[in-house]
Design a protein around this motif. Sequence first.
Motif: not given
Length: 656
Positions: A199-212, A642-656
Amino acid sequence: MKHNNKITNRLRKSILPIATSFMALLALESCSSDFLDVVPDNVATIENAFKLRNEAEKYLYTCYSYLPKDGSIYHNTGFLAGDEMWIPYQTSIYSDSFEIARGSQRISNPFVNVWDGNYTGGGPSDRYKMYIGIRHCNIFLENLNDLTKVPDINFAERQRWIGEVEFLKAYYHFYLLRMYGPIPLADKNIDIDAPENEINVKRQPVDECVTFITNLLDAATEKLPNDNEIISTTEAGRITKTIALSVKAKVLLMAASPLFNGNNDFAALTNKDGTKLFNPTYDQNKWKLASDAALAAIESAEANAKSLYVFPQSPFTLTAGTMTQMSIRQAVCERWNSEIIWGNPNSQTSELQQLCMAPLDVNHNHNDARKILSPPLKIARMFYSKNGVPINEDKTLDFTDEKELRTATNDERFNIKAGFQTARINFDREPRFYADLCFDGGVWYKYDSPSKTDDGTVWGLKGKFGDPAGATHAFHTNETGYFVKKLVDWNQVTGTTGGSVYKAYAWPEIRLAELYLMYAEALNESEGPSEVVYEYLDRIRTRAGLAGVVQSWTDYSNNPSKPSTQSGLRDIIQQERLIELAFEGHRFWDLRRWKKAAEVLNTPITGWNVKGVDALSYYQVRTVYQQTFVAPRDYFWPIPESAMIQNPNLVQNLGW
């Protein structure tokens, strides 16, 4: 049976699990279109939703209903989140997007939060949470791909519906990718009882997102009908092969652009396991993929009788110049015209037109023509001179003193009222300047002009303080002295005793002109200047009443060799795109993908002194607002705190 409200509570896990009940669908808000926003009635379970074609079709329309209403000033982020149009702050309307333009974005309940929260202007609503839309798409695809479900549908229609929803699933992922950068991919819904590590999903690399996304679009294209197989009166807005091919070209163009292609600014953005989310190595082949995709979309469009719109002959007597301007304006506003690749009937434009339209007579009501969408001076400067080159490059015309006062001659009466005194910057401009913008002294030709011709008694805008379009209303005030004419259908009628009629049109998500510009841009980046690049630019320029790129720069520019170099032609293509697609919500995203936002959005919003009562006091440059853009932070939205707190596998965008 597990209910949807329990599933909704699991939103804290970042991507919603699979729904095993359908009860919550009954609570989804109703939208304006009967076609694209139908929710199944009296359906208690997912199983019942796919027992018969009728109920399955309603679920199909529910999948459609998550398409953003880009014809709304509240829901099209590109309108007010950048620098293309400004509004009076918190008076006439309130917009979440405008808070972004003012530098107020935040990580706690972000503005325009389509991840799990609010959307522009509308407050919390499931309708604008993209991952909920994706969840519905996954439910639909799982059931329609099961041939034991919906037994009363034929195979061809089943395949078409699957293709439509594969497209929608791809588009919603693209929408998220453009806003947030690398995202979690929701190919399958996660069961509510799945272990926490799933359930605690991760962000996928940009190139993988584009291919998907592009793989989904390819799969959809094989199943979708051609445009000429659509029954326009009942199915306008349904997804076709050409639409899918066009969106694929948009996705690949974005992926090839500097923000996503070899961007070292985001090299430090990695998942907690060290996976790099941006590839810092530039890949030239991405431009080739984008140019091939754009050409495929163009060929499909033209094979289905798509063409650049040209205003037809009318019972009115119009000069060639006005006819050109009408072609430019109505390419957006004419319902389902030949240039529209993808129109969204779930997004109508009456209110948008009302917010653009200006009172042109003392008896016109400011509530019916609010005129608050105000292009800054930088946008007025962006349009070419009448010679088809930037005003700072034209070697035959001097725009150095843009506020110098000049009186319009009789020969100029089709653009500026004869005898009217206005600023130098408003003279000697290309047809798109006069088609897209109006200003103090400018002509606003439309259907209800008192004359049946564009000569004589046509509407002229008066914008000084105390004038019909002046900044005298307590709420509905134009901030810069420029008005958006382009988005108002020429059939608009304003009654002299109050009341206005606006002919609504479905918002054009993609026009053929954009495909030509995408192809020219990608081809120049992959191969450099060529006759083919010039050809596709010149198709648009010809409709706009301009000579070709090479001829215009040779004859009128102080930099005549500019179109012959890749970097010079890049600048030309980018400016051509910003002009041709002005006020359609593209500039905001283009400045980002080109990595020009930090340069452009740190300059002030300026306009004329709208409190001025005469020409001398009105034509003074006024700073309306000093924008700030922090790079690289502001290139992407923050993931909600809130999503960052609830899903420990997410990483925040730079600068935020």
